[in-house]
Design a protein around this motif. Structure first.
Motif, PDB file in Angstrom:
ATOM      1  N   HIS A   1      -2.612  -2.668  -8.347  1.00  0.00           N
ATOM      2  CA  HIS A   1      -2.918  -2.928 -10.017  1.00  0.00           C
ATOM      3  C   HIS A   1      -1.831  -3.750 -10.498  1.00  0.00           C
ATOM      4  O   HIS A   1      -2.009  -4.043 -11.794  1.00  0.00           O
ATOM      5  CB  HIS A   1      -2.835  -1.329 -10.626  1.00  0.00           C
ATOM      6  CG  HIS A   1      -3.714  -0.503 -10.092  1.00  0.00           C
ATOM      7  ND1 HIS A   1      -4.160   0.053  -9.200  1.00  0.00           N
ATOM      8  CD2 HIS A   1      -4.918  -0.259 -11.260  1.00  0.00           C
ATOM      9  CE1 HIS A   1      -5.356   0.972  -9.398  1.00  0.00           C
ATOM     10  NE2 HIS A   1      -5.833   0.601 -10.489  1.00  0.00           N
TER      11      HIS A   1
ATOM     12  N   VAL B   1      -5.094  -2.407 -16.929  1.00  0.00           N
ATOM     13  CA  VAL B   1      -5.404  -1.193 -16.205  1.00  0.00           C
ATOM     14  C   VAL B   1      -6.499  -0.683 -17.239  1.00  0.00           C
ATOM     15  O   VAL B   1      -6.133  -0.251 -18.681  1.00  0.00           O
ATOM     16  CB  VAL B   1      -4.324  -0.151 -16.196  1.00  0.00           C
ATOM     17  CG1 VAL B   1      -4.997   1.063 -15.461  1.00  0.00           C
ATOM     18  CG2 VAL B   1      -3.389  -0.630 -15.037  1.00  0.00           C
TER      19      VAL B   1
ATOM     20  N   SER C   1      -0.471  -2.334 -16.120  1.00  0.00           N
ATOM     21  CA  SER C   1       0.033  -1.703 -14.900  1.00  0.00           C
ATOM     22  C   SER C   1       1.596  -1.458 -14.957  1.00  0.00           C
ATOM     23  O   SER C   1       2.005  -0.340 -14.505  1.00  0.00           O
ATOM     24  CB  SER C   1      -0.232  -2.394 -13.660  1.00  0.00           C
ATOM     25  OG  SER C   1       0.352  -3.699 -13.652  1.00  0.00           O
TER      26      SER C   1
ATOM     27  N   GLU D   1      -2.124   3.620  -5.160  1.00  0.00           N
ATOM     28  CA  GLU D   1      -3.173   2.558  -5.867  1.00  0.00           C
ATOM     29  C   GLU D   1      -4.279   3.013  -6.378  1.00  0.00           C
ATOM     30  O   GLU D   1      -5.344   2.261  -6.601  1.00  0.00           O
ATOM     31  CB  GLU D   1      -3.380   1.326  -5.218  1.00  0.00           C
ATOM     32  CG  GLU D   1      -2.192   0.322  -4.661  1.00  0.00           C
ATOM     33  CD  GLU D   1      -1.310   0.050  -6.133  1.00  0.00           C
ATOM     34  OE1 GLU D   1      -2.019  -0.177  -7.159  1.00  0.00           O
ATOM     35  OE2 GLU D   1      -0.095  -0.268  -5.817  1.00  0.00           O
TER      36      GLU D   1
ATOM     37  N   SER E   1     -10.022  -1.051 -13.579  1.00  0.00           N
ATOM     38  CA  SER E   1      -8.916  -2.127 -13.987  1.00  0.00           C
ATOM     39  C   SER E   1      -9.111  -3.382 -13.238  1.00  0.00           C
ATOM     40  O   SER E   1     -10.084  -3.761 -12.276  1.00  0.00           O
ATOM     41  CB  SER E   1      -7.719  -1.584 -13.308  1.00  0.00           C
ATOM     42  OG  SER E   1      -7.290  -0.342 -13.525  1.00  0.00           O
TER      43      SER E   1
ATOM     44  N   THR F   1      -7.609  -5.449 -11.115  1.00  0.00           N
ATOM     45  CA  THR F   1      -6.755  -5.436  -9.915  1.00  0.00           C
ATOM     46  C   THR F   1      -6.431  -6.709  -9.208  1.00  0.00           C
ATOM     47  O   THR F   1      -6.982  -7.912  -9.883  1.00  0.00           O
ATOM     48  CB  THR F   1      -7.301  -4.408  -8.878  1.00  0.00           C
ATOM     49  OG1 THR F   1      -8.427  -4.867  -8.168  1.00  0.00           O
ATOM     50  CG2 THR F   1      -7.477  -2.976  -9.290  1.00  0.00           C
TER      51      THR F   1
END
Length: 380
Positions: free
Chosen positions: A68, A87, A101, A123, A151, A153
């Motif tokens: 993240h 996020v 994050s 995660e 999210s 990522t």
């Protein structure tokens, strides 16, 4: 057309990654400190070598997994150097949540949002209580309620960056060709590759109808190639080692194959011509299964090869810290360098194989077959 294909690829890959994060099983190497009831017994004496092996294993696992936050490096003191990422997750009880994050502090802090408590563990985002307790079962799986994670990522970020980079590069090449057929800038480097895909992949495998597939073949080749090359950077960017990404790409090939197939393709699947009736009934389920096995083989091949390459290189680097001697300090770096060069070749090779097999499937879907009394004549 190329820009539209790139954007759709980026969108589907982003959605697939988010969906995979929600459904993936979380496995913990060690019990969580906040769940003493589930804690396993720790050996009385742990040697320095065992400690180093475990640290190396954790580092390799972290390198392969999505995250993240985008970490460039972690200092000896445990400080993460990098940047946080957005996020976005949905909890059925408390609705949609958005934050950066950094709020989770790499899983060390509990986040309170809209009356609920959430924690980042391996995660994955779980609902918890104010103490941040993560409950584990006998298999060390987290039993807390998971949230629907959308999210941005590290994997999603690199997919979007790659898509935008391709739009920028190939958009510029397209504009340059409007003014002159002589390539300039990036076109000088990429034109031979584009011609190779057209003349050595598309034309031989698809035939006269190759033009309608060129946008996709070019997009998929450079999309995979750029992601593979990014994966060789020392930042843990293992995008094509994410099975959700390779599955999304294989689904594109599968859908294009089915929706552009001619009647001969479907006839050979559901009612094979030239065979006795019993054999036609036997062959039909086999052909249907084969229709789905082809894209599955595509996604597994790309995923397995890129993941294996990362594991081998990271394992060789870890050997230096395990053995800690002159031989290891000389032999393993040299071997790692050689395998790193091989991994560069694999990055190009896997992009080529995925593109070539996609072209083969397109060719099979558009193949015209001879009919009785018309040998030597191919209908297009």
């Amino acid at each position: 057309m190329l820009k539209r294909v790139v954007l759709v690829l980026g969108f589907l890959s982003t959605f697939s990654t988010s969906f995979a994060q929600h459904d993936a099983v979380v496995v913990s190497e060690t019990p969580v400190a906040t769940a003493p009831a589930q804690a396993a017994e720790v050996p009385a004496a742990v040697t320095e070598k065992d400690k180093i092996k475990k640290e190396n294993k954790d580092f390799i696992t972290h390198h392969l997994l999505d995250a993240h936050s985008f970490d460039i490096m972690v200092t000896k003191e445990g400080k993460h150097i990098g940047l946080p990422l957005p996020v976005i997750f949905y909890d059925s009880a408390n609705g949609l949540h958005t934050m950066m994050s950094s709020a989770f502090h790499h899983g060390e802090k509990v986040v309170e949002s809209k009356g609920g408590y959430y924690k980042l563990f391996h995660e994955k985002i779980y609902k918890t209580d104010a103490s941040g307790t993560i409950n584990l079962d006998e298999h060390q799986h987290a039993t807390n309620e998971k949230v629907m994670d959308f999210s941005i990522t590290k994997t999603v970020l690199m997919v979007l960056v790659t898509a935008l980079l391709m739009i920028f590069i190939f958009g510029g090449i397209a504009k340059s060709y409007k003014n002159s057929l002589v390539p300039t800038g990036a076109g000088k480097i990429l034109e031979p590759v584009i011609l190779f895909i057209r003349d050595d992949i598309a034309k031989p495998n698809i035939g006269p109808k190759y033009k309608k597939y060129m946008s996709y073949l070019l997009t998929i080749f450079f999309f995979i190639l750029f992601l593979n090359v990014f994966g060789l950077l020392p930042f843990g960017i293992n995008v094509t080692g994410n099975i959700a990404i390779t599955a999304a790409l294989a689904i594109f090939t599968f859908l294009i194959t089915q929706f552009t197939a001619n009647k001969n393709y479907w006839q050979h699947i559901f009612w094979m011509p030239g065979l006795p009736l019993p054999m036609k009934i036997v062959m039909m389920p086999i052909e249907i299964i084969g229709m789905f096995i082809k894209p599955f083989a595509l996604l597994i091949r790309l995923f397995a090869n890129m993941t294996a390459g990362h594991i081998v290189i990271m394992s060789l680097i870890a050997m230096i810290y395990v053995f800690k001697n002159v031989i290891a300090g000389v032999a393993f770096p040299f071997l790692t360098f050689v395998l790193y060069l091989l991994e560069i070749l694999v990055a190009f090779l896997q992009a080529y194989i995925f593109t070539m097999l996609s072209a083969v499937y397109f060719g099979m879907a558009n193949e015209e077959h001879h009919h009785e009394g018309e040998e030597g004549v191919v209908h297009h």
